[in-house]
Design a protein around this motif. Sequence first.
Motif, PDB file in Angstrom:
ATOM      1  N   THR A 183      14.510 -18.425  -9.927  1.00  0.00           N
ATOM      2  CA  THR A 183      13.214 -17.819 -10.423  1.00  0.00           C
ATOM      3  C   THR A 183      12.247 -18.690 -10.789  1.00  0.00           C
ATOM      4  O   THR A 183      11.110 -18.385 -11.755  1.00  0.00           O
ATOM      5  N   ALA A 184      12.090 -19.722 -10.332  1.00  0.00           N
ATOM      6  CA  ALA A 184      10.951 -20.872 -10.426  1.00  0.00           C
ATOM      7  C   ALA A 184       9.861 -20.061 -10.000  1.00  0.00           C
ATOM      8  O   ALA A 184       9.689 -19.196  -8.913  1.00  0.00           O
ATOM      9  N   GLY A 185       8.557 -20.015 -10.984  1.00  0.00           N
ATOM     10  CA  GLY A 185       7.402 -19.218 -10.564  1.00  0.00           C
ATOM     11  C   GLY A 185       7.456 -17.600 -11.012  1.00  0.00           C
ATOM     12  O   GLY A 185       6.430 -17.034 -10.637  1.00  0.00           O
ATOM     13  N   GLY A 186       8.585 -17.403 -11.797  1.00  0.00           N
ATOM     14  CA  GLY A 186       8.597 -16.062 -12.055  1.00  0.00           C
ATOM     15  C   GLY A 186       9.081 -14.976 -10.932  1.00  0.00           C
ATOM     16  O   GLY A 186       9.344 -13.775 -11.604  1.00  0.00           O
ATOM     17  N   THR A 187       9.470 -15.517  -9.878  1.00  0.00           N
ATOM     18  CA  THR A 187       9.883 -14.484  -9.019  1.00  0.00           C
ATOM     19  C   THR A 187      11.355 -14.995  -8.551  1.00  0.00           C
ATOM     20  O   THR A 187      11.488 -16.252  -8.222  1.00  0.00           O
ATOM     21  N   ALA A 188      12.101 -14.133  -8.502  1.00  0.00           N
ATOM     22  CA  ALA A 188      13.682 -14.251  -8.058  1.00  0.00           C
ATOM     23  C   ALA A 188      13.685 -14.526  -6.621  1.00  0.00           C
ATOM     24  O   ALA A 188      13.023 -13.859  -5.893  1.00  0.00           O
ATOM     25  N   ALA A 189      14.542 -15.672  -6.141  1.00  0.00           N
ATOM     26  CA  ALA A 189      14.668 -15.805  -4.939  1.00  0.00           C
ATOM     27  C   ALA A 189      16.106 -16.248  -4.630  1.00  0.00           C
ATOM     28  O   ALA A 189      16.556 -17.030  -5.228  1.00  0.00           O
ATOM     29  N   TRP A 190      16.667 -15.832  -3.588  1.00  0.00           N
ATOM     30  CA  TRP A 190      18.056 -16.475  -3.294  1.00  0.00           C
ATOM     31  C   TRP A 190      17.740 -17.530  -1.999  1.00  0.00           C
ATOM     32  O   TRP A 190      17.295 -17.204  -1.151  1.00  0.00           O
ATOM     33  N   GLU A 191      18.286 -18.541  -2.263  1.00  0.00           N
ATOM     34  CA  GLU A 191      18.309 -19.507  -1.158  1.00  0.00           C
ATOM     35  C   GLU A 191      19.724 -20.061  -0.743  1.00  0.00           C
ATOM     36  O   GLU A 191      20.440 -20.634  -1.598  1.00  0.00           O
TER      37      GLU A 191
END
Lengths: 248, 172
Positions: A183-191
């Motif tokens: 959630t870095a930068g306030g946006t959730a992302a799956w990597e």
Amino acid sequence: MERSRLAAYVDGSLEPEEAAAVVIHLADSPEDQAHVERLVALNRMLTNAYGDPVDEPVPQAIYRTIFPERRTPLPDRVRGILAEWFRPAPLATFAAVAVFAWVAIDRGVEPTDGLRTGIVDASGDFYAILENSVSGWSGPVGNSDTVTLIAVFHDQTGRPCREYELQHDGGEVMTRGIACRDTAGGTAAWEVAMTASERIERFGDGTAGYIPADGPTYSAVSAALDNLGAGPSLTPDQERALITGGWQ
Amino acid sequence: MDAAFQQDLVKVVPRLRRFAYALTGSKDAGDDLVQSACERALRNPAAFQPGTRLDSWMYRIIQNLWLDDKRKQKVRGTQVDADSVSLSDQGTEVQRLDDRMTLAQVRVAVEALPEDQKSVLVLVAIEGVNYREAAEILGIPVGTIMSRLSRARDRLLEIVEASAANGSRKAG
């Protein structure tokens, strides 16, 4: 100008107005400018000479010193998960299964569908499955693949991660992967942090082979869990609470 | 145990490992040092003052442990393990053989520096700590930081530039 002042400028140890004075001075002093460049180059060289640890995962010994309560031996944990998962699997052909494996190490620039490392396309169904489904869920993804979610755990930085399996290429290849939610930068992302694949060859009677729990991908998954500093798998209740709470 | 403190600690470990690697000249010895420092920190987390920098506190613990260790093994002399001169930065920006050889020489030269100069150099030039912070971590005046840093750099520049000159001669 004094060499010590030039060094302090390079090392970021001057007050802003002092640094500005140095900058103005350097414009008219090629000799001092050359000296500053030598110091900058030396700093860069020193950082390069010892830079490896910054890019490496925290070693297990140190990790376990910091988190003694997470001392679950990872290989046993992985073995448990895989044994659990493979219990109901068809073990029709035990004898001759030719397996090969590869581990994806590239980081593609295109959004990943789970078969290789990289950021998962947030508009795709694989992302939705990772985001919303509980472990044990199995169903279609993409055109003709089948994904099964295996477990949720937290890595050493506290990110939630999921282990999954994808059966693809007409059911001939099984890919195991680990995706972590950032959630870095306030946006959730799956990597997708790692994938490892095994090809299952069919034999004369057409029966499907199986993937042994101690096969090549076992080692790859185990090593990846080790590198991530994976904690214990969450219980079903913990997992549901995490998902319904928006992974907070 | 305070989970937030543990999380904060694990986040600074990569930089602590780099610091310890540069001090000891060996990744393994550096990791042992970091592990000991973490054990010490976790035994008494109350000694850390909230609002101050955790990495600075840990640098100080590592530095003290390292000096203790050096005192105990003073007769052993300097040693650089194979890891410290290995070409471990493969795949990064420094790829040319000459550059990598120079990095290995830099590591050997750093290892040969007096302990007091090495600590200052590593904190400032590698860890990016400013003079005031370095002075607090090491418990010495800023003027001493500057003089030790100057001597360490003079020595390293001499070696690196002699190496570069040799390389140019060979190339020519």
